[in-house]
Scaffold this motif. Structure first.
Motif, PDB file in Angstrom:
ATOM      1  N   VAL A  24      35.183 -14.959   2.219  1.00  0.00           N
ATOM      2  CA  VAL A  24      34.621 -16.273   2.504  1.00  0.00           C
ATOM      3  C   VAL A  24      33.160 -16.255   2.094  1.00  0.00           C
ATOM      4  CG1 VAL A  24      33.947 -17.876   4.343  1.00  0.00           C
ATOM      5  CG2 VAL A  24      36.208 -16.811   4.381  1.00  0.00           C
ATOM      6  N   ASP A  25      32.776 -17.205   1.277  1.00  0.00           N
ATOM      7  CA  ASP A  25      31.396 -17.277   0.800  1.00  0.00           C
ATOM      8  C   ASP A  25      30.545 -18.014   1.820  1.00  0.00           C
ATOM      9  OD1 ASP A  25      29.203 -17.048  -0.843  1.00  0.00           O
ATOM     10  OD2 ASP A  25      29.669 -18.844  -2.002  1.00  0.00           O
ATOM     11  N   GLY A  26      29.578 -17.310   2.376  1.00  0.00           N
ATOM     12  CA  GLY A  26      28.684 -17.916   3.350  1.00  0.00           C
ATOM     13  C   GLY A  26      27.595 -16.933   3.707  1.00  0.00           C
ATOM     14  N   ARG A  62      43.330 -23.306  13.935  1.00  0.00           N
ATOM     15  CA  ARG A  62      42.461 -22.163  13.629  1.00  0.00           C
ATOM     16  C   ARG A  62      40.990 -22.572  13.671  1.00  0.00           C
ATOM     17  NH1 ARG A  62      47.187 -20.751  10.578  1.00  0.00           N
ATOM     18  NH2 ARG A  62      46.671 -22.204   8.898  1.00  0.00           N
ATOM     19  N   GLU A  63      40.694 -23.740  13.145  1.00  0.00           N
ATOM     20  CA  GLU A  63      39.322 -24.227  13.163  1.00  0.00           C
ATOM     21  C   GLU A  63      38.835 -24.419  14.594  1.00  0.00           C
ATOM     22  OE1 GLU A  63      36.804 -28.026  11.355  1.00  0.00           O
ATOM     23  OE2 GLU A  63      38.725 -27.448  10.440  1.00  0.00           O
ATOM     24  N   GLN A  64      39.690 -24.966  15.442  1.00  0.00           N
ATOM     25  CA  GLN A  64      39.325 -25.181  16.840  1.00  0.00           C
ATOM     26  C   GLN A  64      39.077 -23.854  17.546  1.00  0.00           C
ATOM     27  OE1 GLN A  64      39.007 -28.401  18.395  1.00  0.00           O
ATOM     28  NE2 GLN A  64      37.854 -27.016  19.731  1.00  0.00           N
ATOM     29  N   ARG A  65      39.902 -22.861  17.250  1.00  0.00           N
ATOM     30  CA  ARG A  65      39.774 -21.551  17.891  1.00  0.00           C
ATOM     31  C   ARG A  65      38.412 -20.922  17.571  1.00  0.00           C
ATOM     32  NH1 ARG A  65      44.226 -19.538  15.974  1.00  0.00           N
ATOM     33  NH2 ARG A  65      45.419 -20.432  17.698  1.00  0.00           N
ATOM     34  N   LEU A  66      38.030 -20.954  16.309  1.00  0.00           N
ATOM     35  CA  LEU A  66      36.740 -20.391  15.916  1.00  0.00           C
ATOM     36  C   LEU A  66      35.585 -21.205  16.498  1.00  0.00           C
ATOM     37  CD1 LEU A  66      37.453 -19.593  12.143  1.00  0.00           C
ATOM     38  CD2 LEU A  66      37.467 -17.997  14.058  1.00  0.00           C
ATOM     39  N   SER A  67      35.735 -22.527  16.506  1.00  0.00           N
ATOM     40  CA  SER A  67      34.685 -23.399  17.050  1.00  0.00           C
ATOM     41  C   SER A  67      34.491 -23.160  18.540  1.00  0.00           C
ATOM     42  CB  SER A  67      35.039 -24.868  16.798  1.00  0.00           C
ATOM     43  OG  SER A  67      35.070 -25.156  15.416  1.00  0.00           O
ATOM     44  N   ASP A  68      35.596 -22.973  19.261  1.00  0.00           N
ATOM     45  CA  ASP A  68      35.500 -22.718  20.700  1.00  0.00           C
ATOM     46  C   ASP A  68      34.705 -21.449  20.983  1.00  0.00           C
ATOM     47  OD1 ASP A  68      36.977 -24.970  21.251  1.00  0.00           O
ATOM     48  OD2 ASP A  68      38.856 -23.911  21.646  1.00  0.00           O
ATOM     49  N   LEU A  69      34.951 -20.420  20.197  1.00  0.00           N
ATOM     50  CA  LEU A  69      34.222 -19.164  20.380  1.00  0.00           C
ATOM     51  C   LEU A  69      32.737 -19.347  20.072  1.00  0.00           C
ATOM     52  CD1 LEU A  69      36.816 -16.689  18.818  1.00  0.00           C
ATOM     53  CD2 LEU A  69      36.144 -16.794  21.228  1.00  0.00           C
ATOM     54  N   ALA A  70      32.436 -20.098  19.004  1.00  0.00           N
ATOM     55  CA  ALA A  70      31.037 -20.331  18.635  1.00  0.00           C
ATOM     56  C   ALA A  70      30.323 -21.156  19.699  1.00  0.00           C
ATOM     57  CB  ALA A  70      30.968 -21.030  17.274  1.00  0.00           C
ATOM     58  N   TYR A 116      42.535 -17.162   8.384  1.00  0.00           N
ATOM     59  CA  TYR A 116      41.331 -17.799   8.900  1.00  0.00           C
ATOM     60  C   TYR A 116      40.327 -18.184   7.807  1.00  0.00           C
ATOM     61  CZ  TYR A 116      42.676 -16.698  13.703  1.00  0.00           C
ATOM     62  OH  TYR A 116      43.347 -16.643  14.909  1.00  0.00           O
ATOM     63  N   ALA A 117      40.627 -17.934   6.543  1.00  0.00           N
ATOM     64  CA  ALA A 117      39.650 -18.149   5.474  1.00  0.00           C
ATOM     65  C   ALA A 117      39.151 -19.590   5.404  1.00  0.00           C
ATOM     66  CB  ALA A 117      40.232 -17.711   4.137  1.00  0.00           C
ATOM     67  N   ALA A 118      40.056 -20.544   5.313  1.00  0.00           N
ATOM     68  CA  ALA A 118      39.640 -21.941   5.162  1.00  0.00           C
ATOM     69  C   ALA A 118      38.896 -22.446   6.389  1.00  0.00           C
ATOM     70  CB  ALA A 118      40.859 -22.814   4.887  1.00  0.00           C
ATOM     71  N   SER A 119      39.411 -22.133   7.573  1.00  0.00           N
ATOM     72  CA  SER A 119      38.762 -22.601   8.799  1.00  0.00           C
ATOM     73  C   SER A 119      37.399 -21.942   8.986  1.00  0.00           C
ATOM     74  CB  SER A 119      39.652 -22.343  10.014  1.00  0.00           C
ATOM     75  OG  SER A 119      40.035 -20.985  10.095  1.00  0.00           O
ATOM     76  N   MET A 120      37.280 -20.656   8.629  1.00  0.00           N
ATOM     77  CA  MET A 120      35.995 -19.989   8.780  1.00  0.00           C
ATOM     78  C   MET A 120      34.960 -20.555   7.815  1.00  0.00           C
ATOM     79  SD  MET A 120      35.049 -15.947   8.951  1.00  0.00           S
ATOM     80  CE  MET A 120      35.984 -15.767  10.465  1.00  0.00           C
ATOM     81  N   LYS A 122      34.557 -23.585   6.982  1.00  0.00           N
ATOM     82  CA  LYS A 122      34.027 -24.799   7.612  1.00  0.00           C
ATOM     83  C   LYS A 122      33.184 -24.484   8.843  1.00  0.00           C
ATOM     84  CE  LYS A 122      37.994 -27.633   6.206  1.00  0.00           C
ATOM     85  NZ  LYS A 122      39.143 -28.439   6.706  1.00  0.00           N
ATOM     86  N   VAL A 123      33.717 -23.642   9.720  1.00  0.00           N
ATOM     87  CA  VAL A 123      33.046 -23.383  10.991  1.00  0.00           C
ATOM     88  C   VAL A 123      31.750 -22.595  10.805  1.00  0.00           C
ATOM     89  CG1 VAL A 123      33.276 -22.316  13.271  1.00  0.00           C
ATOM     90  CG2 VAL A 123      35.220 -23.521  12.256  1.00  0.00           C
ATOM     91  N   ALA A 124      31.761 -21.611   9.907  1.00  0.00           N
ATOM     92  CA  ALA A 124      30.542 -20.826   9.673  1.00  0.00           C
ATOM     93  C   ALA A 124      29.412 -21.704   9.165  1.00  0.00           C
ATOM     94  CB  ALA A 124      30.834 -19.707   8.679  1.00  0.00           C
ATOM     95  N   ALA A 125      29.752 -22.695   8.369  1.00  0.00           N
ATOM     96  CA  ALA A 125      28.727 -23.608   7.853  1.00  0.00           C
ATOM     97  C   ALA A 125      28.129 -24.462   8.969  1.00  0.00           C
ATOM     98  CB  ALA A 125      29.327 -24.509   6.772  1.00  0.00           C
ATOM     99  N   ARG A 126      28.924 -24.752   9.994  1.00  0.00           N
ATOM    100  CA  ARG A 126      28.448 -25.578  11.104  1.00  0.00           C
ATOM    101  C   ARG A 126      27.629 -24.787  12.118  1.00  0.00           C
ATOM    102  NH1 ARG A 126      33.809 -28.065  11.253  1.00  0.00           N
ATOM    103  NH2 ARG A 126      34.258 -26.964  13.205  1.00  0.00           N
ATOM    104  N   TYR A 127      27.800 -23.449  12.110  1.00  0.00           N
ATOM    105  CA  TYR A 127      27.080 -22.590  13.053  1.00  0.00           C
ATOM    106  C   TYR A 127      26.322 -21.510  12.278  1.00  0.00           C
ATOM    107  CZ  TYR A 127      30.081 -24.849  16.513  1.00  0.00           C
ATOM    108  OH  TYR A 127      30.731 -25.772  17.288  1.00  0.00           O
ATOM    109  N   PRO A 128      25.273 -21.893  11.558  1.00  0.00           N
ATOM    110  CA  PRO A 128      24.554 -20.953  10.680  1.00  0.00           C
ATOM    111  C   PRO A 128      23.854 -19.807  11.404  1.00  0.00           C
ATOM    112  CG  PRO A 128      23.337 -23.004  10.895  1.00  0.00           C
ATOM    113  CD  PRO A 128      24.683 -23.238  11.518  1.00  0.00           C
ATOM    114  N   LYS A 129      23.623 -19.955  12.717  1.00  0.00           N
ATOM    115  CA  LYS A 129      22.949 -18.894  13.462  1.00  0.00           C
ATOM    116  C   LYS A 129      23.930 -17.896  14.063  1.00  0.00           C
ATOM    117  CE  LYS A 129      18.857 -21.632  14.595  1.00  0.00           C
ATOM    118  NZ  LYS A 129      17.967 -22.146  15.682  1.00  0.00           N
ATOM    119  N   THR A 130      25.213 -18.125  13.870  1.00  0.00           N
ATOM    120  CA  THR A 130      26.252 -17.217  14.354  1.00  0.00           C
ATOM    121  C   THR A 130      26.790 -16.404  13.189  1.00  0.00           C
ATOM    122  OG1 THR A 130      26.889 -18.759  16.105  1.00  0.00           O
ATOM    123  CG2 THR A 130      28.520 -17.092  15.475  1.00  0.00           C
ATOM    124  N   SER A 131      27.017 -15.119  13.406  1.00  0.00           N
ATOM    125  CA  SER A 131      27.581 -14.265  12.362  1.00  0.00           C
ATOM    126  C   SER A 131      29.098 -14.235  12.487  1.00  0.00           C
ATOM    127  CB  SER A 131      27.029 -12.841  12.475  1.00  0.00           C
ATOM    128  OG  SER A 131      25.666 -12.808  12.110  1.00  0.00           O
TER     129      SER A 131
END
Length: 350
Positions: A137-139, A92-100, A114-118, A120-129
């Protein structure tokens, strides 16, 4: 911990039709598709579907309708990736990262998984919504899209109790997780508040991290058939595409009713031959949540925080398609009024 944020007037306006806005707090062999507008403009939407994906005639299809509507209005592109029942957190983390990495913005995770993976991934891509359906998910760059499933399911329970002639109904859940327990809780309460003497059978198709219960029509059909054989004459299924099998089973026995979920399943083409057995559907307007989110990106004012789509604004509702609940509509309206004004407090856990 839920974050508190101030919503702009524009955000509230875009969601006002059907949302109660509360600001708070690859390893893929799956189906993929993409489509683009001729001018290349618009919003690039990344959809990470739950198991079953587009074509499940239920939950995922509702989300897809929201993205499709946004694309039709704003142009742009939709990229879809679909989960497998064998997915791990890494998948799941890879799927979201690939899209970002591919520049999709927004990216929407369709389903609580997708809660846990999002996070992590949202924190790595702060300019993506990012948006997530059915979890929080808190972010700062995350929009959590939630629903009062228990409220809509309460009305489904009232309808089941009023329509049952055998005084015996059933509930089939896809996976025994807190989200689906909300559907069960509301349904049970609606049934029992209407007629305490009615018997309710409950069955879950899979458990824990096994999400196959959301994508196994054969399991849904078998579970429903067991309930029918046991005397139930109204069965409500909250189990993604597994519910298609339950509807098929009900359609095979005269004098019984199925209650659909998420989409208005009476009007789903793939279920047309069973529609006269679909009493109603507890429609969960995931499409509205997804559309509002994409629109906010298009308008340059991305939604974030938590937005809850409630019964009061028809975020959840019972479908009148087919006219099968016309004779009890007044009682359903009375129950809805009591939920909305607080006279009835619907439980979110059985």
């Amino acid at each position: 911990m839920r974050r508190v944020a101030k919503l702009s007037a524009a955000c509230i306006a875009s969601a006002a039709l059907a949302v109660t806005a509360t600001a708070c707090g690859s390893t893929s062999s799956e189906k993929e598709s993409s489509s683009s507008s001729a001018d290349g403009k618009g919003v690039k939407v990344g959809l990470a579907f739950d198991v079953g994906g587009r074509g499940d005639r239920s939950f995922n299809d509702s989300a897809a309708r929201g993205a499709d509507k946004a694309k039709a209005e704003f142009g742009g592109e939709i990229k879809e990736l679909t989960a497998k029942t064998s997915d791990t957190e890494a998948d799941r983390e890879q799927r979201l990262s690939d899209l970002a990495e591919a520049g999709y913005n927004p990216i929407v995770g369709i389903g609580y998984a997708y809660a846990a993976s999002m996070t992590k991934v949202a924190a790595r891509y702060p300019k993506t919504s990012f948006g997530i359906v059915d979890s929080v998910v808190d972010g700062k760059n995350v929009n959590s899209i939630t629903f009062t499933e228990e409220q809509g399911s309460y009305l489904a329970g009232v309808a089941a109790a009023l329509k049952s002639k055998s005084k015996h109904v059933g509930f089939i859940g896809g996976v025994d997780v807190p989200l689906i327990k909300k559907f069960e809780a509301g349904y049970l309460q609606g049934v029992k508040d209407t007629d305490p003497k009615i018997k309710v059978d409950t069955q879950y198709l899979s458990h824990g991290s096994d999400t196959s219960g959301f994508a196994s029509p054969d399991k849904g059909k078998e579970a429903a058939q067991g309930m029918l054989d046991n005397g139930a004459d109204v069965i409500y299924t909250a189990a993604g595409s597994s519910g298609n099998g339950a509807i098929e089973a009900v359609a095979g026995k005269k004098g019984t009713w199925a209650i659909g979920v998420d989409s208005d399943q009476y009007n789903v083409p793939g279920l047309a031959k069973y529609k006269n057995s679909i009493l109603t559907s507890m429609v969960k307007n995931v499409d509205l949540g997804v559309y509002d989110f994409v629109k906010s990106i298009h308008d340059g004012k991305p939604l974030s925080g938590t937005h809850t789509y409630a019964l009061a604004q028809d975020g959840v509702k019972l479908s009148p398609s087919g006219g099968f609940i016309d004779d009890i509509q007044a009682k359903l309206d009375a129950a809805k009024k009591k939920i909305v004004d607080g006279s009835i407090k619907v439980k979110s856990a059985p």
